[in-house]
Design a protein around this motif. Sequence first.
Motif, PDB file in Angstrom:
ATOM      1  N   GLY A 102       0.818  -1.201   0.032  1.00  0.00           N
ATOM      2  CA  GLY A 102      -0.042   0.154  -0.008  1.00  0.00           C
ATOM      3  C   GLY A 102       0.738   1.145  -0.159  1.00  0.00           C
ATOM      4  O   GLY A 102       0.799   2.096  -0.749  1.00  0.00           O
ATOM      5  N   LYS A 103       1.915   1.196   0.818  1.00  0.00           N
ATOM      6  CA  LYS A 103       2.867   2.335   0.906  1.00  0.00           C
ATOM      7  C   LYS A 103       3.471   2.722  -0.249  1.00  0.00           C
ATOM      8  O   LYS A 103       3.794   3.748  -1.026  1.00  0.00           O
ATOM      9  N   LEU A 104       3.780   1.514  -0.884  1.00  0.00           N
ATOM     10  CA  LEU A 104       4.723   1.786  -2.380  1.00  0.00           C
ATOM     11  C   LEU A 104       3.805   2.211  -3.555  1.00  0.00           C
ATOM     12  O   LEU A 104       4.089   2.972  -4.116  1.00  0.00           O
ATOM     13  N   GLY A 105       2.536   1.636  -3.302  1.00  0.00           N
ATOM     14  CA  GLY A 105       1.445   2.082  -4.408  1.00  0.00           C
ATOM     15  C   GLY A 105       1.029   3.680  -4.264  1.00  0.00           C
ATOM     16  O   GLY A 105       0.860   4.336  -5.216  1.00  0.00           O
ATOM     17  N   THR A 106       0.945   4.033  -3.037  1.00  0.00           N
ATOM     18  CA  THR A 106       0.808   5.536  -2.760  1.00  0.00           C
ATOM     19  C   THR A 106       2.093   6.539  -3.183  1.00  0.00           C
ATOM     20  O   THR A 106       1.805   7.445  -3.782  1.00  0.00           O
ATOM     21  N   MET A 107       3.316   5.931  -2.935  1.00  0.00           N
ATOM     22  CA  MET A 107       4.211   6.673  -3.535  1.00  0.00           C
ATOM     23  C   MET A 107       4.407   6.727  -4.922  1.00  0.00           C
ATOM     24  O   MET A 107       4.582   7.860  -5.522  1.00  0.00           O
ATOM     25  N   LEU A 108       4.115   5.387  -5.670  1.00  0.00           N
ATOM     26  CA  LEU A 108       3.950   5.515  -7.096  1.00  0.00           C
ATOM     27  C   LEU A 108       2.779   6.435  -7.572  1.00  0.00           C
ATOM     28  O   LEU A 108       3.137   7.107  -8.651  1.00  0.00           O
ATOM     29  N   ASP A 109       1.886   6.471  -6.979  1.00  0.00           N
ATOM     30  CA  ASP A 109       0.789   7.571  -7.308  1.00  0.00           C
ATOM     31  C   ASP A 109       1.447   8.966  -7.165  1.00  0.00           C
ATOM     32  O   ASP A 109       1.081   9.753  -8.214  1.00  0.00           O
ATOM     33  N   PHE A 143      11.301   4.724 -12.007  1.00  0.00           N
ATOM     34  CA  PHE A 143       9.933   4.335 -11.798  1.00  0.00           C
ATOM     35  C   PHE A 143       9.727   3.039 -12.334  1.00  0.00           C
ATOM     36  O   PHE A 143       8.807   2.368 -11.755  1.00  0.00           O
ATOM     37  N   GLU A 144      10.135   2.505 -13.411  1.00  0.00           N
ATOM     38  CA  GLU A 144       9.721   1.307 -13.812  1.00  0.00           C
ATOM     39  C   GLU A 144      10.204   0.085 -13.086  1.00  0.00           C
ATOM     40  O   GLU A 144       9.582  -0.914 -12.822  1.00  0.00           O
ATOM     41  N   LEU A 145      11.233   0.398 -12.401  1.00  0.00           N
ATOM     42  CA  LEU A 145      11.796  -0.726 -11.438  1.00  0.00           C
ATOM     43  C   LEU A 145      10.886  -0.884 -10.335  1.00  0.00           C
ATOM     44  O   LEU A 145      10.512  -1.945  -9.804  1.00  0.00           O
ATOM     45  N   LEU A 146      10.458   0.207  -9.478  1.00  0.00           N
ATOM     46  CA  LEU A 146       9.605   0.510  -8.495  1.00  0.00           C
ATOM     47  C   LEU A 146       8.201  -0.130  -9.002  1.00  0.00           C
ATOM     48  O   LEU A 146       7.386  -0.766  -8.007  1.00  0.00           O
ATOM     49  N   GLU A 147       7.777   0.148 -10.157  1.00  0.00           N
ATOM     50  CA  GLU A 147       6.405  -0.509 -10.409  1.00  0.00           C
ATOM     51  C   GLU A 147       6.736  -1.915 -10.795  1.00  0.00           C
ATOM     52  O   GLU A 147       5.630  -2.565 -10.134  1.00  0.00           O
ATOM     53  N   ALA A 148       7.608  -2.302 -11.028  1.00  0.00           N
ATOM     54  CA  ALA A 148       7.620  -3.744 -11.170  1.00  0.00           C
ATOM     55  C   ALA A 148       7.683  -4.433  -9.966  1.00  0.00           C
ATOM     56  O   ALA A 148       6.957  -5.570  -9.726  1.00  0.00           O
ATOM     57  N   GLN A 149       8.356  -3.880  -8.883  1.00  0.00           N
ATOM     58  CA  GLN A 149       8.519  -4.364  -7.477  1.00  0.00           C
ATOM     59  C   GLN A 149       7.193  -4.544  -6.955  1.00  0.00           C
ATOM     60  O   GLN A 149       6.499  -5.286  -6.326  1.00  0.00           O
TER      61      GLN A 149
END
Length: 70
Positions: free
Chosen positions: A20-27, A42-48
């Motif tokens: 949830g925290k990572l998703g919020t950060m990506l948003d 961004f692409e690496l974080l999105e893959a994670q």
Amino acid sequence: MEAYKERMVNEYNELLERTGKLGTMLDKYEADELDFEPSCPFELLEAQYHTMRTYLYILQQRAEIEGIEL
């Protein structure tokens, strides 16, 4: 509850929170609202994030099969 079941519930809950925290950060990243510059692309974080969501799904399926309430 058996020890391995408790560990699984804890793992699921920790992963759910982190996902949830990572998703919020990506948003916020996409909206250019972060107050810092990530060192990872961004692409690496999105893959994670997507991998973490897949793992959550696997844990949910396993819990259902083993009768573990998450």
